[in-house]
Design an enzyme around this catalytic site. Sequence first.
Site, short mmCIF file in Angstrom:
data_model
loop_
_atom_site.label_atom_id
_atom_site.label_comp_id
_atom_site.label_asym_id
_atom_site.label_seq_id
_atom_site.Cartn_x
_atom_site.Cartn_y
_atom_site.Cartn_z
N THR A 137 0.83 -1.20 0.00
CA THR A 137 0.00 0.00 0.00
C THR A 137 0.87 1.26 0.00
O THR A 137 2.10 1.17 0.01
CB THR A 137 -0.98 -0.05 1.20
OG1 THR A 137 -1.91 1.03 1.08
CG2 THR A 137 -0.27 0.05 2.54
N CYS A 138 0.23 2.42 -0.04
CA CYS A 138 0.90 3.73 -0.10
C CYS A 138 1.97 3.85 0.97
O CYS A 138 1.71 3.51 2.11
CB CYS A 138 -0.16 4.82 0.11
SG CYS A 138 0.49 6.48 0.30
N PRO A 139 3.15 4.34 0.70
CA PRO A 139 3.66 4.82 -0.58
C PRO A 139 4.56 3.79 -1.28
O PRO A 139 5.29 4.15 -2.19
CB PRO A 139 4.52 6.02 -0.16
CG PRO A 139 5.18 5.53 1.11
CD PRO A 139 4.16 4.62 1.78
N VAL A 140 4.48 2.53 -0.87
CA VAL A 140 5.46 1.53 -1.34
C VAL A 140 5.46 1.34 -2.87
O VAL A 140 6.54 1.32 -3.46
CB VAL A 140 5.29 0.19 -0.57
CG1 VAL A 140 6.18 -0.89 -1.14
CG2 VAL A 140 5.61 0.40 0.92
#
Lengths: 73, 142
Positions: free
Chosen positions: A12-15
Amino acid sequence: MNEIRVDVRGETCPVPLVETRKALRGAEPGDVVEVTGSHPASMKEIPMAVEALRLELLSVSGTETDWVIRIRR
Amino acid sequence: MNDKTERVTIVLHSGDMDKVYSALIIGNGALAMGMEASIYFTFWGLQRLQKGGLEKGPLSSMHLLGLGKWMIKQRMKKANVASLERLMNDYRELGGKVIACEMTMEIMGIGRESMREEWIDEYGAVGTYIQEARGSAVTLFI
């Protein structure tokens, strides 16, 4: 010319954005980076990053929760 | 990087876990999208740069003596949210800059030996922040 694959499914964000950037930094000009993911917002944000980085967006395919984005460095 | 590269400068004043997440997520996002980024750690935020301190912050609200934080951490784990350690390492790898506030270190009696020095580019004061912020497209106080 190499093809580099990045699998961020389940991340999920920011991966997804960060891993895409890392792969692009490691790529040589002309290399293709293919990112596979499932995070909905990243499907539109990775193309925004590609534009900001002035790289070439080759394709965006799939659905919001199962997508593939191809970028040429 | 040339002079025209846009920069984000963040003052991380809070040491609350959720706010440290905000700062590192925004910093990483900026770097991923081709900007430069600097985070100036001061006051309670500075404590997060101490050895073993990164994940130690309380929640900014509904901390509930740790129960709220525990619940949020469970939720974050379920949603597969990256740890602060990973976000910090990504931030560093992508070239994100970390500035530690020297005055806070003096006030709180924190020596450099107790800091995660591998993360810190510079120990500075307000002038360092202003120099960074002067040329920034985005500045945030968290």
